[in-house]
Design a protein around this motif. Sequence first.
Motif, PDB file in Angstrom:
ATOM      1  N   LEU A 135       0.803  -1.224   0.000  1.00  0.00           N
ATOM      2  CA  LEU A 135       0.000   0.000   0.000  1.00  0.00           C
ATOM      3  C   LEU A 135       0.838   1.276   0.000  1.00  0.00           C
ATOM      4  O   LEU A 135       0.394   2.311  -0.509  1.00  0.00           O
ATOM      5  CB  LEU A 135      -0.962  -0.008   1.189  1.00  0.00           C
ATOM      6  CG  LEU A 135      -2.063  -1.084   1.108  1.00  0.00           C
ATOM      7  CD1 LEU A 135      -2.836  -1.157   2.413  1.00  0.00           C
ATOM      8  CD2 LEU A 135      -3.011  -0.824  -0.061  1.00  0.00           C
ATOM      9  N   LYS A 303      -6.400  -8.419  -2.114  1.00  0.00           N
ATOM     10  CA  LYS A 303      -7.741  -7.904  -2.360  1.00  0.00           C
ATOM     11  C   LYS A 303      -8.779  -9.005  -2.209  1.00  0.00           C
ATOM     12  O   LYS A 303      -8.718 -10.015  -2.902  1.00  0.00           O
ATOM     13  CB  LYS A 303      -7.832  -7.351  -3.776  1.00  0.00           C
ATOM     14  CG  LYS A 303      -7.064  -6.070  -3.967  1.00  0.00           C
ATOM     15  CD  LYS A 303      -7.218  -5.583  -5.389  1.00  0.00           C
ATOM     16  CE  LYS A 303      -6.380  -4.336  -5.591  1.00  0.00           C
ATOM     17  NZ  LYS A 303      -6.243  -4.006  -7.015  1.00  0.00           N
ATOM     18  N   GLU A 408     -11.756   4.199   4.249  1.00  0.00           N
ATOM     19  CA  GLU A 408     -11.776   2.766   4.542  1.00  0.00           C
ATOM     20  C   GLU A 408     -13.056   2.346   5.266  1.00  0.00           C
ATOM     21  O   GLU A 408     -13.182   1.216   5.703  1.00  0.00           O
ATOM     22  CB  GLU A 408     -10.547   2.381   5.371  1.00  0.00           C
ATOM     23  CG  GLU A 408     -10.447   3.054   6.721  1.00  0.00           C
ATOM     24  CD  GLU A 408      -9.689   4.378   6.673  1.00  0.00           C
ATOM     25  OE1 GLU A 408      -9.681   5.027   5.601  1.00  0.00           O
ATOM     26  OE2 GLU A 408      -9.126   4.777   7.690  1.00  0.00           O
ATOM     27  N   HIS A 428     -12.717  -0.812   9.275  1.00  0.00           N
ATOM     28  CA  HIS A 428     -11.601  -1.140   8.370  1.00  0.00           C
ATOM     29  C   HIS A 428     -12.057  -2.274   7.475  1.00  0.00           C
ATOM     30  O   HIS A 428     -12.341  -3.374   7.962  1.00  0.00           O
ATOM     31  CB  HIS A 428     -10.359  -1.602   9.144  1.00  0.00           C
ATOM     32  CG  HIS A 428      -9.785  -0.569  10.053  1.00  0.00           C
ATOM     33  ND1 HIS A 428      -9.216   0.594   9.572  1.00  0.00           N
ATOM     34  CD2 HIS A 428      -9.670  -0.522  11.403  1.00  0.00           C
ATOM     35  CE1 HIS A 428      -8.779   1.309  10.591  1.00  0.00           C
ATOM     36  NE2 HIS A 428      -9.055   0.663  11.713  1.00  0.00           N
ATOM     37  N   ALA A 429     -12.105  -2.030   6.203  1.00  0.00           N
ATOM     38  CA  ALA A 429     -12.596  -3.065   5.295  1.00  0.00           C
ATOM     39  C   ALA A 429     -11.665  -4.266   5.291  1.00  0.00           C
ATOM     40  O   ALA A 429     -10.452  -4.131   5.472  1.00  0.00           O
ATOM     41  CB  ALA A 429     -12.727  -2.510   3.880  1.00  0.00           C
ATOM     42  N   SER A 432      -7.589  -4.843   4.323  1.00  0.00           N
ATOM     43  CA  SER A 432      -6.658  -3.804   4.758  1.00  0.00           C
ATOM     44  C   SER A 432      -5.630  -4.411   5.706  1.00  0.00           C
ATOM     45  O   SER A 432      -5.774  -5.552   6.150  1.00  0.00           O
ATOM     46  CB  SER A 432      -7.425  -2.678   5.474  1.00  0.00           C
ATOM     47  OG  SER A 432      -8.006  -3.175   6.668  1.00  0.00           O
ATOM     48  N   GLU A 434      -5.238  -3.615   8.701  1.00  0.00           N
ATOM     49  CA  GLU A 434      -5.854  -3.780  10.013  1.00  0.00           C
ATOM     50  C   GLU A 434      -6.831  -4.947  10.052  1.00  0.00           C
ATOM     51  O   GLU A 434      -7.139  -5.474  11.118  1.00  0.00           O
ATOM     52  CB  GLU A 434      -6.591  -2.500  10.421  1.00  0.00           C
ATOM     53  CG  GLU A 434      -5.695  -1.297  10.637  1.00  0.00           C
ATOM     54  CD  GLU A 434      -5.219  -0.657   9.338  1.00  0.00           C
ATOM     55  OE1 GLU A 434      -5.709  -1.071   8.260  1.00  0.00           O
ATOM     56  OE2 GLU A 434      -4.348   0.231   9.404  1.00  0.00           O
TER      57      GLU A 434
END
Lengths: 485, 485
Positions: A135, A303, A408, A428-429, A432, A434
């Motif tokens: 990222l 992803k 996010e 947080h999606a 990610s 997180e």
Amino acid sequence: MPSMDRRSLLLASAGMPLTLAAAATPAAAPAEPAPAPLPAPPVTEILARFVLETTSEAIPEAVRREATRSLLNWVGVAIGGSRHETLDVAVSALAPFAGPPQAGLLGRRERFDVMNSAFLNGVASHIFDYDDTHLKTIIHPAGPVAAAILALAELQPVGGRDFLTALVLGIETECRIGNAVYPNHYDAGWHITGTAGVFGAAAAAGRLMGLSHRQMVWALGLAASQPVGLRESFGSMNKSFNPGRAAANGLFAAILASKNFTSSDQMIEARRGWANTVSTKQDYAEITGGLGQRWEAALNTYKPFACGIVMHPAIDAAIQLRAEPGFAAGAIERIDLKVHPLVLELTGKTAPQAGLEGKFSIYHAVAAALIEGAAGEKQFSDRAVRDPAIVALRGKVQPVVDASIKAEQVDMTIRFADGRSLHKFIEHAIGSLEAPMSDQDLERKFADLADGVIPADQARRAIELCWGVDGLASAAAIARGGAVA
Amino acid sequence: MPSMDRRSLLLASAGMPLTLAAAATPAAAPAEPAPAPLPAPPVTEILARFVLETTSEAIPEAVRREATRSLLNWVGVAIGGSRHETLDVAVSALAPFAGPPQAGLLGRRERFDVMNSAFLNGVASHIFDYDDTHLKTIIHPAGPVAAAILALAELQPVGGRDFLTALVLGIETECRIGNAVYPNHYDAGWHITGTAGVFGAAAAAGRLMGLSHRQMVWALGLAASQPVGLRESFGSMNKSFNPGRAAANGLFAAILASKNFTSSDQMIEARRGWANTVSTKQDYAEITGGLGQRWEAALNTYKPFACGIVMHPAIDAAIQLRAEPGFAAGAIERIDLKVHPLVLELTGKTAPQAGLEGKFSIYHAVAAALIEGAAGEKQFSDRAVRDPAIVALRGKVQPVVDASIKAEQVDMTIRFADGRSLHKFIEHAIGSLEAPMSDQDLERKFADLADGVIPADQARRAIELCWGVDGLASAAAIARGGAVA
């Protein structure tokens, strides 16, 4: 030759090593501003040493684990992309020129020489833009590196442990070089996966080929001479070309260097070297800082959904709500979304007609996720955007921009005909740093991508081979396990 | 993902064609300054049309003649470089991966697939830095283009007339693109022969392969994605790597495009395209102005001497004085030279120990030219710089900087022991546009380069094949005529 100015004359000088001339004669290029003093550390040498001298044992287990996840994700996306028209075109174009059948293609039957195999697997893995992402730089790290060394592992004996170590070191090399020039380099127009990726491929391949220190320096120099990819190519087959060509170019560099084809010893950091030429920013501390201590390779992400990251929070919410008791797609009256402004800027298409357009429609993405419980390539196909149930439901999606919602995040409320409602706020999606995809998520993604390409039991075995890479006697088992026999 | 800013999010968007996103949403990249309005003409389309639609008949005879001279010079330097260690290394490195033996190597026995053959011939032709020069850009135009299409001519039927036309159009393409970005692009650090050359190779190969207009646009786009070479590599094998890789990359681009591997339609001129990414100058009028009327291909020049152009006036004078009545090398007392300041800045080595160093010694160059009547590769060998007669004479060379002397001039006076003297003022050194090498000069250069590589009678026949290219039934005859059977 009255039209030749002083600079032209200088430059036209046959056999003139410009660096030598410049060092000997500071006034040699008077038409240019004097170069600033150069505090650049010898990063090409430093990286070469790091890539060659880092032992498998020196790489923390968590880093090796993340690289294993990167490998699994990469093999899956390469298999998934392998039957796309892009690959068919490339395979048919290159077959008449290819060398011995040294290495296979994931998801396919053909075999090519290692450089063409690396190219084609690298292309396949980026076709859906569904591969891994570092990222900090938006580099897709696995492609160039894994494609190069997976091909190499079919040419020479490569143990799984060494393979994984080379993968980590290749990713580390490309991401650190990327960090040094990002964002200026990317803003200028370069597709950074292809420009930094070639270093990663050369480093990883060079390590497995047993290059000497000097040869590794030259391999990085020859890699620097072959950056690949411009952002203008996005939206065409040329985009996935870039990581593939980066893999092949890195391999080409390492192969030449292995026979002592020479380059500069300061190709990355020299006054006329790579970083100064391709970027207005050169932060060499990003390359040298904490080398062997902090690991960019540990920061890779995957992803969960085959579309732009801006839609991921909403898709995540939709899939979670779909699993709640009382959910009934047919009874939905409306879906209210509070979204970050970028969502409507980038994905505001209300009535997509083709699968690719679906990737730019928050309406379609939410509807498809609610109906099908997923947002993989299948949910962004022509079939999906024309599915009557999805088309009907997308008309009920009501996104509104809310300044308090971060990129996010999302806030979703589904109202049903009977007055009930379901609500979900995503902090947080999934995908990610997180909220990373779990190993099981990655396996499901792999299986979904492999579906229709290789049999389910083969996909299962390929997944196991990736998880077990560290213990494989030969990393070539992964290439064979992912190919069509 | 709190560390992701707005730009990162945007860029991380999977499958997001950035140009599309930018067109749809002007505010999509708010962290950057707004791009200036773009008046760029569609140069990628314009060049594709020019390359495909220009007939052989539309190219003036003088231009075709200059391209024929470029071809002759190029075949000669490629043969001359073919036995250099650089080629030995590259051939041995690549042989295990090469495809079918589709095309030969000038000066050698091996045969490779067309892309490897193009690479290797391209490398060979630049090893001595003795190839042709487009003085406006310092591009060495023939290498990338001729290497690509000579290989292609062995794969498919290519008549000599079509071959020469493709050579002209390839050179025109690369030099015009080079003009558009020079000098900023070169000053930034790019080896412009490798970055512009890939366009020339793609254009010429694409024309011979019969690409459609759309395919040619894509070939140029894929070429734009693969620039090669940084100036930092000068002084290593990596320098000659660059035109070779440019030839192979251009061919690779054309081959993929021929099967409809797509790219952007505005890859050269788009906001995130090639010209904006690799240069701070984009003068598109250099590409479009007088297309088909004025010809960059007519401005090619050839080096009579195997060293930097700054020494050429002095060598020219020495060789002319050596031919005068009364000249006796053994009777020379001193040689006085009035030179341009660059001569001593760049070539001031008084006592070179190796052949390469001789290229940076005006003392050696003048002495060798006076003793041997030439300044080819042989006069810049280890043998020559250690030759006792040359060593003795170089101590008598007395260059002084004279502000009234232009770079293309020299004033030389030789004084003999008996008090006589000879004087020569050179206004335009041989090899310049004003005093081009004659056809006979080019033939002598070719024969000198081929000496020791192929038999003299074969060299003679190869020279005739080049002169007669326009009438050859098959251009492959040149490849066969220059190779070792």
